[in-house]
Design a protein around this motif. Structure first.
Motif, PDB file in Angstrom:
ATOM      1  N   UNK A   1       0.830  -1.208   0.000  1.00 51.13           N
ATOM      2  CA  UNK A   1       0.000   0.000   0.000  1.00 51.13           C
ATOM      3  C   UNK A   1       0.866   1.261   0.000  1.00 51.13           C
ATOM      4  N   UNK A   2       0.612   2.173  -0.935  1.00 53.51           N
ATOM      5  CA  UNK A   2       1.328   3.443  -0.889  1.00 53.51           C
ATOM      6  C   UNK A   2       0.941   4.217   0.356  1.00 53.51           C
ATOM      7  N   UNK A   3       1.866   4.989   0.869  1.00 51.25           N
ATOM      8  CA  UNK A   3       1.525   5.842   2.007  1.00 51.25           C
ATOM      9  C   UNK A   3       1.947   7.274   1.691  1.00 51.25           C
ATOM     10  N   UNK A   4       0.964   8.162   1.755  1.00 50.29           N
ATOM     11  CA  UNK A   4       1.265   9.564   1.462  1.00 50.29           C
ATOM     12  C   UNK A   4       1.629  10.268   2.758  1.00 50.29           C
ATOM     13  N   UNK A   5       2.827  10.848   2.787  1.00 47.30           N
ATOM     14  CA  UNK A   5       3.290  11.489   4.003  1.00 47.30           C
ATOM     15  C   UNK A   5       2.950  12.972   4.058  1.00 47.30           C
ATOM     16  N   UNK A   6       3.046  13.600   2.886  1.00 48.55           N
ATOM     17  CA  UNK A   6       3.128  15.052   2.921  1.00 48.55           C
ATOM     18  C   UNK A   6       2.965  15.583   1.510  1.00 48.55           C
ATOM     19  N   UNK A   7       2.384  16.751   1.379  1.00 55.06           N
ATOM     20  CA  UNK A   7       2.271  17.339   0.044  1.00 55.06           C
ATOM     21  C   UNK A   7       2.559  18.832   0.111  1.00 55.06           C
ATOM     22  N   UNK A   8       2.986  19.358  -0.982  1.00 51.97           N
ATOM     23  CA  UNK A   8       3.236  20.794  -1.030  1.00 51.97           C
ATOM     24  C   UNK A   8       2.956  21.314  -2.431  1.00 51.97           C
ATOM     25  N   UNK A   9       2.500  22.538  -2.507  1.00 51.39           N
ATOM     26  CA  UNK A   9       2.262  23.126  -3.822  1.00 51.39           C
ATOM     27  C   UNK A   9       3.560  23.758  -4.300  1.00 51.39           C
ATOM     28  N   UNK A  10       4.001  23.375  -5.470  1.00 43.51           N
ATOM     29  CA  UNK A  10       5.276  23.909  -5.951  1.00 43.51           C
ATOM     30  C   UNK A  10       5.121  24.905  -7.094  1.00 43.51           C
ATOM     31  N   UNK A  11       3.944  25.014  -7.652  1.00 43.41           N
ATOM     32  CA  UNK A  11       3.790  25.971  -8.745  1.00 43.41           C
ATOM     33  C   UNK A  11       2.337  26.369  -8.898  1.00 43.41           C
TER      34      UNK A  11
ATOM     35  N   UNK B   1      -0.490  25.926 -14.205  1.00 45.68           N
ATOM     36  CA  UNK B   1      -1.545  25.384 -13.356  1.00 45.68           C
ATOM     37  C   UNK B   1      -1.014  25.026 -11.973  1.00 45.68           C
ATOM     38  N   UNK B   2      -1.934  25.002 -10.987  1.00 48.40           N
ATOM     39  CA  UNK B   2      -1.519  24.601  -9.652  1.00 48.40           C
ATOM     40  C   UNK B   2      -0.908  23.197  -9.677  1.00 48.40           C
ATOM     41  N   UNK B   3       0.275  23.088  -9.113  1.00 46.59           N
ATOM     42  CA  UNK B   3       1.026  21.837  -9.193  1.00 46.59           C
ATOM     43  C   UNK B   3       1.417  21.405  -7.791  1.00 46.59           C
ATOM     44  N   UNK B   4       1.094  20.169  -7.475  1.00 43.93           N
ATOM     45  CA  UNK B   4       1.343  19.670  -6.127  1.00 43.93           C
ATOM     46  C   UNK B   4       2.276  18.478  -6.170  1.00 43.93           C
ATOM     47  N   UNK B   5       3.221  18.479  -5.265  1.00 40.56           N
ATOM     48  CA  UNK B   5       4.075  17.307  -5.151  1.00 40.56           C
ATOM     49  C   UNK B   5       3.641  16.531  -3.907  1.00 40.56           C
ATOM     50  N   UNK B   6       3.362  15.256  -4.107  1.00 41.65           N
ATOM     51  CA  UNK B   6       3.009  14.387  -2.988  1.00 41.65           C
ATOM     52  C   UNK B   6       4.204  13.483  -2.695  1.00 41.65           C
ATOM     53  N   UNK B   7       4.625  13.458  -1.460  1.00 39.62           N
ATOM     54  CA  UNK B   7       5.716  12.569  -1.092  1.00 39.62           C
ATOM     55  C   UNK B   7       5.105  11.323  -0.480  1.00 39.62           C
ATOM     56  N   UNK B   8       5.463  10.199  -1.047  1.00 40.98           N
ATOM     57  CA  UNK B   8       4.795   8.977  -0.611  1.00 40.98           C
ATOM     58  C   UNK B   8       5.730   7.784  -0.661  1.00 40.98           C
ATOM     59  N   UNK B   9       5.453   6.830   0.171  1.00 34.37           N
ATOM     60  CA  UNK B   9       6.116   5.540   0.037  1.00 34.37           C
ATOM     61  C   UNK B   9       5.385   4.796  -1.088  1.00 34.37           C
ATOM     62  N   UNK B  10       6.115   4.088  -1.910  1.00 35.10           N
ATOM     63  CA  UNK B  10       5.544   3.417  -3.088  1.00 35.10           C
ATOM     64  C   UNK B  10       4.788   4.407  -3.969  1.00 35.10           C
TER      65      UNK B  10
END
Ligand code: GDP
Ligand code: GDP
Length: 543
Positions: free
Chosen positions: A439-449, A452-461
């Motif tokens: 199972x992927x696990x999402x730890x944290x996200x941040x908007x980088x741009x 268009x609005x662009x979000x980076x999600x940091x996740x395991x798997x």
């Protein structure tokens, strides 16, 4: 009047040829099989007819003219000729595909006749030259009169590299704007990578010190939230011939065009029109591509070949207004253009024109229409819809209002803690389904741009986060923050754990809120970034 930033559209490479010569096979090979968000588009005869190509660092838009809706009922010869005319009118380079198994046919010759007058370079690709013997046979196409033919096998890849070398060589020289655009995109990518590796903290708006810190060394930070606020809102009116683009333009501008100044754009005879709209300055992109109202487009009229032109206009616009003939309904061609808008990360407003022609309307007609349309093209459900009549003037002003709203939505910035509150709540409600690795696990996200609005999600798997779950997250973001009319970019990056390992902690993030932590990552977590980069980000363009 403010100076308009000029974004040079990418050059257009049109693939022309009879049916079954292998145009779409070649297209797929050049564009690759990059999956876009528009996979589930309905009612399109071909998967995609526009795509981004890149060869030796040069970028271009590839168009498979076989997928363009010319006259559906036309005999083959006429179809080929129409494609050829279309390419001649708007393409920067034409790849003329012929079939070396079938040999030279009369309709090849007719198309060649037309292509001879093209100012854009024409490269003849003799396809299905799968082996040496056929490669030799392909020489017969020299009789078409071009200096060079390129024997290729689109299916097997043979000769395609040589063809692309020639394409890139023959394209008009790369403009300064293209170079700087590439630089910006490279920076955006570098930024996302740096974020993932924990070497950068997120820059907070107006936080000069943080910007300086983040920019230290390689200067990757400043582009991300580059302020575009002083630029006018640029809007492209696009749609098939006769949907009412010119009528709308006229209804918007009125007879009094004195308020308007026309200035030449970057593309061949593209004219942009500046309009003062309330407190906003609006630039209507490539109004020269819109014919005078009243003239019915059809037959050989150059105005028919508006599709490639629309692509260039969309590339330069913040927001595209797609005009649809409400009476005829949304066609495959409309869906294609809208798909291109979404892929390019531009804003989209759908205007159902000729609403006056719909008989027996009730107060539910509009809603029912929209529901039916959304069902057919679910990938466009982010776009606001308005029913208008360019003829009577009904709600035409609403079109620009919506476009300006969408422009604003594209520039929204969500503070990291708020974003993570939503992400956490979402993943509690519905955890990501397990992929192959677990199972992927999402730890944290941040908007980088923005835009268009662009979000980076940091996740395991991270690679295992399924498309449908990405959609789920996107919907959560939309529910919470709106983002009407703008595509969103969600980028997933591998991160081994949620633990802090000596990185910089973004200031203000997660203060006093357990679980809402900034998670600059561990060094080894960088593994997998480059592998996932291409597929996750495509080559999108925060600008
Ligand atoms: P389009 O109508 O011009 O877009 O043609 P398609 O790309 O759909 O291809 C038509 C047919 O030709 C398909 O059956 C392809 O598999 C086949 N084809 C395409 N490229 C090649 C090739 O390089 N070699 C051979 N032998 N067949 C090919
Ligand atoms: P364009 O090719 O997209 O620029 O389309 P035009 O603006 O030239 O319109 C094509 C035809 O549709 C013309 O005959 C217009 O008068 C007609 N038309 C445009 N808008 C409307 C509308 O809202 N209602 C009706 N009934 N006809 C319209």
């Amino acid at each position: 009047m403010a100076h308009t930033p000029r974004v040079t559209p990418l050059p257009i490479v049109a693939i022309v040829g009879r049916p079954n010569v292998g145009k779409s096979t070649l297209f797929n090979r050049v564009v690759g099989h990059r999956k876009a968000i528009v996979e589930d588009r309905a009612r399109t005869t071909r998967d995609r007819i526009y795509g981004d190509g890149e060869w030796n660092g040069r970028r271009f838009i590839v168009v498979d003219t076989g997928g363009l809706e010319v006259h559906p009922g036309d005999p083959i010869e006429e179809k080929v000729q129409e494609q050829a005319r279309l390419a001649i009118a708007e393409a920067d380079l034409i790849v003329f595909v012929v079939d070396s198994i079938a040999g030279l046919t009369p309709s090849d010759q007719e198309a060649a006749e037309l292509l001879r007058v093209a100012t854009a370079p024409v490269l003849v690709a003799a396809n299905k030259a799968d082996n040496d013997k056929r490669e030799l046979e392909a020489a017969e196409f020299y009789s078409l009169g071009w200096e060079e033919t390129y024997p290729i096998s689109a299916a097997h890849g043979r000769g395609v590299a040589d063809l692309l070398d020639a394409v890139v060589w023959a394209l008009p020289p790369e403009s300064e704007a293209e170079v700087s655009r590439k630089r910006r995109e490279a920076k955006a990518d570098a930024w996302a990578k740096e974020m993932a590796s924990g070497r950068l903290s997120r820059v907070r708006d107006g936080d000069a010190e943080a910007i300086e810190m983040a920019a230290e060394g390689d200067g990757t930070a400043e582009m991300v939230f580059e302020d575009e606020a002083e630029h006018p809102v640029s809007i492209a009116l696009v749609g098939r011939p006769n949907v009412g683009k010119s009528s709308l333009l006229n209804a918007l501008l009125g007879e009094d065009r004195a308020i308007v100044s026309d200035i030449p754009g970057t593309t061949r005879d593209a004219i942009d029109t500046h309009v003062q709209w309330g407190r906003s300055e609006i630039v209507l992109i490539d109004t020269a591509g819109i014919k005078r109202p009243g003239k019915v487009a059809g037959g050989m009229a150059a105005e028919r070949y508006s599709t490639l032109r629309a692509l260039k206009a969309v590339e330069r616009a913040d927001v595209a207004v797609l005009l649809v003939d409400a009476f005829e309904g949304l066609t495959a061609q409309d869906a294609h253009i809208a798909g291109f808008v979404a892929e390019e990360g531009r804003g989209l407003v759908i205007a159902l024109n000729k609403w006056d022609l719909l008989a027996e309307k009730t107060d539910r007609s509009f809603d029912e229409y929209v529901v039916a349309m959304r069902r057919e093209v679910p990938f466009l459900d982010f776009a606001p819809v308005v029913s208008i009549s360019a003829k009577t003037g009904q709600r035409v002003a609403r079109v620009l209002e919506l476009a300006v709203d969408v422009w604003g939505e594209r520039r929204k910035r969500i503070p990291t803690p708020e974003l993570n509150r939503i992400i956490r709540a979402a993943s509690l409600r519905q955890a990501p389904p397990a992929g192959k690795l677990g199972p992927p696990k999402i730890f944290y996200a941040t908007q980088v741009a923005v835009a268009p609005p662009t979000f980076v999600f940091f996740a395991r798997h991270a690679e295992g986060v399924h498309f449908s779950y990405q959609r789920f997250l996107e919907n959560q973001l939309r529910e919470e923050f709106g983002f009407d009319g703008t595509p969103l970019r969600l980028i997933f990056r591998e991160r081994a754990s949620a633990r802090l390992e000596g990185g910089v902690r973004p200031r203000g993030a997660g203060k006093g809120k357990p679980g809402v932590r900034a998670i600059p990552g561990s060094k080894h977590s960088r593994k997998g970034i480059s592998a996932s980069k291409r597929t996750q980000t495509g080559n999108r363009k925060p600008q």
